[in-house]
Each structure stands twice: as structure tokens, then as C-alpha cells.
Design a protein around this motif. Structure first.
Motif, PDB file in Angstrom:
ATOM      1  N   VAL A 177       0.878  -0.922  -0.091  1.00  0.00           N
ATOM      2  CA  VAL A 177       0.158  -0.079  -0.049  1.00  0.00           C
ATOM      3  C   VAL A 177       1.036   1.319  -0.111  1.00  0.00           C
ATOM      4  O   VAL A 177       1.742   1.403   0.889  1.00  0.00           O
ATOM      5  CB  VAL A 177      -1.021  -0.124   1.110  1.00  0.00           C
ATOM      6  CG1 VAL A 177      -1.964   1.102   1.262  1.00  0.00           C
ATOM      7  CG2 VAL A 177      -1.652  -1.132   1.296  1.00  0.00           C
ATOM      8  N   ILE A 213     -10.289  -0.516   1.846  1.00  0.00           N
ATOM      9  CA  ILE A 213      -9.054   0.492   1.697  1.00  0.00           C
ATOM     10  C   ILE A 213      -9.589   1.637   2.906  1.00  0.00           C
ATOM     11  O   ILE A 213     -10.588   2.164   2.646  1.00  0.00           O
ATOM     12  CB  ILE A 213      -8.887   0.944   0.416  1.00  0.00           C
ATOM     13  CG1 ILE A 213      -8.318   0.127  -0.462  1.00  0.00           C
ATOM     14  CG2 ILE A 213      -7.794   2.065   0.434  1.00  0.00           C
ATOM     15  CD1 ILE A 213      -8.072   0.659  -2.117  1.00  0.00           C
ATOM     16  N   VAL A 219      -2.813   0.076  -4.318  1.00  0.00           N
ATOM     17  CA  VAL A 219      -2.757  -0.848  -3.918  1.00  0.00           C
ATOM     18  C   VAL A 219      -2.243  -2.010  -4.624  1.00  0.00           C
ATOM     19  O   VAL A 219      -3.026  -2.159  -5.613  1.00  0.00           O
ATOM     20  CB  VAL A 219      -3.960  -1.356  -3.116  1.00  0.00           C
ATOM     21  CG1 VAL A 219      -3.909  -2.844  -2.247  1.00  0.00           C
ATOM     22  CG2 VAL A 219      -4.340  -0.236  -2.235  1.00  0.00           C
TER      23      VAL A 219
END
Length: 274
Positions: A140, A188, A159
Motif C-alpha cells: 500500500v 481500503i 494497492v
């Protein structure tokens, strides 16, 4: 009266002796050995970023000096940068197991057959250093510096899978009970906090936000910039210095059966609200 005094003296002496024995049993030196280490991506060598809390990387020590049938020490957790340190350990032989947002370092089948054991075995004496190389689920990262408009933060996050679906399956499926849903990215997060240790445990719920994904719907966005904003309608006051981190997780709990799905994290960034 003399008899009473005699028995009283005997009772007092017995009590004093027992108290002394109890004192001697508790008269051990405090633990003073240190274990410190780091958890890194086996492919890139980069630290595995985490949360400083029970959703982060769990470190479990089990002392083996007195045999195999022993309870583990109290769990503790990595720092956000993937390092850990404990300065209150008794000298002895130990096993160290870590659990986090990566392929389990210890894998076995339903019948107890060991598939892979990458836990640590060794003696802790003085300061002992340990390095774990693991396979994180996700990577990430912020694509660019977050911007601010009218007290709301806008960030672009990318990501990607740090381990492919096929690699994940080859390692996890032999453990039993495999499901293709395990690799689905479920959410997320944009965590916002006044603290530099920003994460799930140190977030301001007024400003933090998330994007949820059903099934495998995230797959079309993998590796692409995704825009995520701090919570709508919650203005961050002007002049504040806040910290942000992005995080994402898959539909797989570690350790297996715990129900804890752990996030992979980005680096924290400081944002000044104009």
C-alpha cells in the motif's frame, strides 16, 4: 495461661517460618534479557509496515527451557515500522512466532502435519536480534502528496498484491478449508490522526474514512491510483497538523481461525491543514 503462651509462640514461629519460605520462593531476579527484531518482505527486503496494536503484527514467545508443554509468554506487538523490542525476558531457550498480514510463518494441516515452520528457535541471552522474512499480502502506498481543500484531505492510493493469487493458494491451500474468497481485497482505509503513530488504534474517527469492496470487485483497481478522501462533512480545523496512513486488507484471518484480518499499511505522512 502458660499453656496459652506456649502455643501462641509455636504458632507465631510457624507463621514466621512460612512467611520466610514464601519470601524465598518469590526472591527471583527480574528478567533483564532483550529480544529485538524486524519483519521484512522476503522479496524486497522492505519492512512490513503495521499497526501498533492487536490488529498489527503479533509477537508470541514460548520458553522451551522446561519442555514442550508450556504456556507462551504474554503477547506483544510490532511498532508501526515493523520492528519489535522486549527488554523483560528471562534467559533461556525460546520459540518466537509472529502473525500478521502475511503468509503464516507456521503452517500445518487439519490433522497437525507440519507443512512449513519458519518460526524462530534459539537462546535469548543479553540482547538477541531476530529477522523474519515473510510474504506480505499487499503493498500500500501513496501515489502523491495528499491535498487539502476546505478542511478535507484528498489522497491517491495504490494497492498492489505483494504475492500473487497463485502463490497465495500454493502456500495456504494445503492447510485445508481453502476458499478463493481469501484473496479478495475487502477495504481500503484512510486513517487520520493527530498522532504520528496513526493507524486503526490511533485514528480520529471524525476524519478517517474507508472504501469497501464486495467479492472480487477490487481486482480491476489493483495497481491503479484510487482516490480516497477524509470523512465527508467533517472539516479538519485550520492550522492543525495531522498524520495520515492508508491501509488495505484481504479476506483472510491470521492466525487461522482467529477472526482477525490485519491490514497492510503505507508509510505515514504529515499533512498541514491551511
Amino acid at each position: 495461661m502458660k499453656t496459652f503462651r506456649y502455643y501462641s509462640c509455636l504458632m507465631f514461629a510457624a507463621f514466621a517460618l512460612s512467611a520466610c519460605d514464601a519470601f524465598e520462593l518469590d526472591n527471583y531476579e527480574e528478567p533483564g534479557e532483550t529480544i529485538e527484531g524486524i519483519v521484512v518482505d522476503a522479496k524486497t527486503g522492505e519492512p512490513v509496515l503495521t499497526d501498533q496494536g492487536s490488529e498489527g503484527i503479533r509477537v508470541r514467545l514460548t520458553e522451551l527451557s522446561y519442555g514442550d508443554n508450556v504456556d507462551h509468554n504474554p503477547d506483544f506487538y510490532c511498532r508501526p515500522d515493523g520492528t519489535f523490542r522486549n527488554t523483560k525476558i528471562f534467559k533461556g531457550d525460546y520459540n518466537i512466532r509472529i502473525d500478521g498480514p502475511f503468509i503464516p510463518v507456521y503452517r500445518d494441516t487439519d490433522d497437525g502435519t507440519v507443512i512449513s515452520d519458519d518460526t524462530w528457535y534459539g537462546k535469548i541471552s543479553g540482547t538477541t536480534n531476530v529477522k523474519f522474512e515473510v510474504y506480505p499480502f499487499l503493498k500500500v502506498e501513496f501515489v502523491e502528496t495528499p491535498s487539502v481543500s476546505n478542511g478535507q484531505i484528498t489522497a491517491k492510493v495504490k494497492v498492489t498484491r505483494a504475492i500473487s493469487k497463485d502463490e497465495f493458494r500454493s502456500m495456504v491451500e494445503p492447510m485445508g478449508g481453502y476458499s478463493n474468497d481469501f484473496t479478495n481485497v475487502t477495504d481500503i482505509q484512510l486513517f487520520v490522526s493527530m498522532s504520528s503513530s496513526v493507524g486503526y488504534r490511533a485514528r480520529d474517527q471524525r476524519w478517517s474514512s474507508q472504501i469497501n469492496y464486495a467479492g472480487d470487485s477490487f481486482d480491476e483497481y489493483e495497481g491503479k491510483p484510487i482516490t480516497i478522501r477524509s470523512a465527508a462533512g467533517q472539516t479538519i480545523p485550520s492550522g492543525r497538523h495531522v498524520f495520515v496512513r492508508a491501509a488495505a486488507r484481504i479476506n483472510y484471518d491470521t492466525p487461522r481461525g482467529s477472526g482477525t484480518r490485519r491490514w497492510n499499511y503505507s508509510e505515514p505522512l504529515e499533512v498541514i491543514i491551511p
